[in-house]
Design a protein around this motif. Structure first.
Motif, mmCIF file in Angstrom:
data_model
loop_
_atom_site.group_PDB
_atom_site.id
_atom_site.type_symbol
_atom_site.label_atom_id
_atom_site.label_comp_id
_atom_site.label_asym_id
_atom_site.label_seq_id
_atom_site.Cartn_x
_atom_site.Cartn_y
_atom_site.Cartn_z
ATOM 1 N N PHE A 17 6.298 12.410 -5.737
ATOM 2 C CA PHE A 17 5.596 12.232 -4.456
ATOM 3 C C PHE A 17 4.935 10.861 -4.393
ATOM 4 C CE2 PHE A 17 6.058 16.804 -3.665
ATOM 5 C CZ PHE A 17 6.431 16.748 -2.332
ATOM 6 N N LEU A 18 4.422 10.377 -5.533
ATOM 7 C CA LEU A 18 3.818 9.038 -5.542
ATOM 8 C C LEU A 18 4.868 8.005 -5.155
ATOM 9 C CD1 LEU A 18 1.516 9.196 -8.714
ATOM 10 C CD2 LEU A 18 0.780 8.598 -6.395
ATOM 11 N N ASN A 19 6.063 8.206 -5.662
ATOM 12 C CA ASN A 19 7.148 7.269 -5.415
ATOM 13 C C ASN A 19 7.728 7.397 -4.002
ATOM 14 O OD1 ASN A 19 8.599 5.272 -6.731
ATOM 15 N ND2 ASN A 19 10.363 6.640 -6.941
ATOM 16 N N ALA A 20 8.005 8.646 -3.609
ATOM 17 C CA ALA A 20 8.693 8.870 -2.327
ATOM 18 C C ALA A 20 7.863 8.415 -1.137
ATOM 19 C CB ALA A 20 9.041 10.348 -2.186
ATOM 20 N N PRO A 62 1.655 3.370 1.031
ATOM 21 C CA PRO A 62 2.529 4.281 1.788
ATOM 22 C C PRO A 62 3.276 3.588 2.923
ATOM 23 C CG PRO A 62 0.350 5.238 1.490
ATOM 24 C CD PRO A 62 0.260 3.830 1.003
ATOM 25 N N ILE A 63 4.500 4.026 3.149
ATOM 26 C CA ILE A 63 5.327 3.421 4.208
ATOM 27 C C ILE A 63 4.774 3.814 5.571
ATOM 28 C CG2 ILE A 63 7.711 3.066 4.996
ATOM 29 C CD1 ILE A 63 8.554 4.646 2.464
ATOM 30 N N ILE A 139 14.847 18.937 -9.221
ATOM 31 C CA ILE A 139 13.689 18.909 -8.307
ATOM 32 C C ILE A 139 13.986 17.955 -7.157
ATOM 33 C CG2 ILE A 139 11.183 18.546 -8.147
ATOM 34 C CD1 ILE A 139 11.093 18.544 -11.214
ATOM 35 N N LYS A 140 13.769 18.443 -5.951
ATOM 36 C CA LYS A 140 13.898 17.571 -4.773
ATOM 37 C C LYS A 140 12.568 17.605 -4.050
ATOM 38 C CE LYS A 140 18.650 18.937 -3.747
ATOM 39 N NZ LYS A 140 19.475 19.530 -2.702
ATOM 40 N N VAL A 141 12.029 16.448 -3.727
ATOM 41 C CA VAL A 141 10.768 16.432 -2.984
ATOM 42 C C VAL A 141 10.925 15.632 -1.691
ATOM 43 C CG1 VAL A 141 9.467 16.506 -5.159
ATOM 44 C CG2 VAL A 141 9.663 14.342 -3.934
ATOM 45 N N MET A 142 10.169 16.049 -0.685
ATOM 46 C CA MET A 142 10.209 15.377 0.619
ATOM 47 C C MET A 142 8.817 15.404 1.239
ATOM 48 S SD MET A 142 12.343 16.603 3.976
ATOM 49 C CE MET A 142 13.933 16.215 3.299
ATOM 50 N N PRO A 143 8.184 14.253 1.396
ATOM 51 C CA PRO A 143 6.945 14.221 2.192
ATOM 52 C C PRO A 143 7.383 14.222 3.663
ATOM 53 C CG PRO A 143 7.157 12.302 0.704
ATOM 54 C CD PRO A 143 8.500 12.928 0.834
ATOM 55 N N LYS A 144 7.197 15.341 4.351
ATOM 56 C CA LYS A 144 7.783 15.475 5.692
ATOM 57 C C LYS A 144 6.753 15.247 6.783
ATOM 58 C CE LYS A 144 11.489 16.445 8.136
ATOM 59 N NZ LYS A 144 11.079 15.968 9.456
ATOM 60 N N GLU A 275 13.149 12.308 -2.693
ATOM 61 C CA GLU A 275 13.545 11.898 -4.032
ATOM 62 C C GLU A 275 14.062 13.119 -4.774
ATOM 63 O OE1 GLU A 275 10.981 9.087 -6.018
ATOM 64 O OE2 GLU A 275 11.743 9.774 -7.969
ATOM 65 N N GLU A 276 15.022 12.888 -5.659
ATOM 66 C CA GLU A 276 15.624 13.995 -6.394
ATOM 67 C C GLU A 276 15.785 13.595 -7.853
ATOM 68 O OE1 GLU A 276 19.288 15.338 -4.623
ATOM 69 O OE2 GLU A 276 19.751 16.668 -6.302
ATOM 70 N N ARG A 277 15.493 14.493 -8.766
ATOM 71 C CA ARG A 277 15.797 14.241 -10.178
ATOM 72 C C ARG A 277 16.088 15.547 -10.912
ATOM 73 N NH1 ARG A 277 10.095 11.716 -12.517
ATOM 74 N NH2 ARG A 277 10.447 10.154 -10.894
ATOM 75 N N SER A 278 16.844 15.411 -11.976
ATOM 76 C CA SER A 278 17.214 16.570 -12.775
ATOM 77 C C SER A 278 16.598 16.424 -14.156
ATOM 78 C CB SER A 278 18.740 16.600 -12.857
ATOM 79 O OG SER A 278 19.148 17.740 -13.535
#
Ligand code: SF4
Length: 279
Positions: A17-20, A62-63, A139-144, A275-278
């Protein structure tokens, strides 16, 4: 059996989340940089959008001011055993720490209708679990952001409806949304399943690389047709007119009942963050 301490999940969720919230994925950055806009005001908006993305990258800020509601898709291998805190608590702790450390806006209210008091830590997250084969956790994260989320639509089409009806519904949904989802947008489409399955697929489709090639020729053709029709609507960057209204249309499908054809649309704004990572 692979044992994973849920602290590892918490740390990954936090980092992601920090990255996305600060860095967009390369496919979206490239599409916005290479967008071929004809309208002068649209070109100007795209320059501002691209400058904003560069500044966020370089300064680790943040964008967008709307750092979203935290959405997490967790795919857990059947050979994984979690030890430590309860998995859902660990995910929420990861979200809590990321939003605190990143100075991200906390946008979640506890009661959706009545007092609407802010939970002050951007939790709870929206978490979807899938049980899959193997010993990995994906794990897939999305700040929506909700400017775009508010423009989502679901329609139960008739089973006799054709490809054109699906296309028309998606294009109509984007047309109705206009400038609200902060275009240029990415359009997630879920077709099939049940009502809520189509909505979840529409959201999950936003994780796909916008340049993916669909193996099914019919679906690929449909993606291209929807994108062309959306860009012919004239919405343009920031909704101020132009050709570049969308940079991608991502579709997920699932078998459905003989008596139905559910279709959902979930819109990602120009900062379609994920962002997604395994592990
Ligand atoms: S829709 Fe997207 S770009 Fe617009 S305010 Fe929300 S997060 Fe920001």
């Amino acid at each position: 059996m692979r044992i994973i301490n849920t602290k590892v999940i918490k740390e990954n969720v936090k980092e992601m989340f920090l990255n996305a919230n600060v860095h967009l994925s390369e496919d979206i950055k490239n599409a916005l940089k290479e967008a071929d806009e004809v309208s002068p005001i649209g070109k100007n908006i795209l320059n501002i959008i691209n400058e904003n993305i560069d500044v966020a990258d370089k300064t680790n800020t943040p964008i967008c001011q709307d750092t979203g509601m935290a959405v997490v898709f967790l795919e857990v291998g059947n050979e994984v055993f979690f030890e430590g805190e309860f998995i859902e608590d660990s995910i929420n702790e990861g979200v809590r720490e990321a939003y605190e450390e990143g100075y991200f806006r906390k946008s979640v209210v506890k009661s959706p209708v009545f007092d609407r008091v802010n939970t002050k830590d951007n939790t709870p997250a929206i978490i979807y679990y899938k049980y899959v084969k193997g010993d990995k956790v994906n794990i897939k994260v999305m700040p929506k952001g909700f400017g775009s989320e508010n423009c989502g639509q679901t329609k139960m089409l008739n089973p006799s409806d054709a490809e054109q009806d699906v296309v028309d519904f998606v294009v109509e949904s984007v047309s109705k949304a206009g400038s609200k989802p902060c275009p240029p947008i990415v359009v997630g489409v879920g077709i099939g399943g049940t009502m809520e399955k189509s909505a979840m697929m529409a959201k999950e489709a936003l994780f796909l690389d916008i340049n993916y090639k669909e193996k099914d020729e019919n679906l690929q053709r449909m993606r291209e047709e929807i994108l062309t029709k959306i860009n012919n609507l004239g919405i343009g960057p920031a909704g101020l007119g132009g050709r570049v209204s969308a940079i991608g249309v991502n579709i997920m499908t699932y078998p459905t009942h003989i008596a139905g054809l559910p279709v959902s649309v979930n819109i990602g704004c120009h900062v379609s963050r994920h962002e997604e990572r395994s592990i």
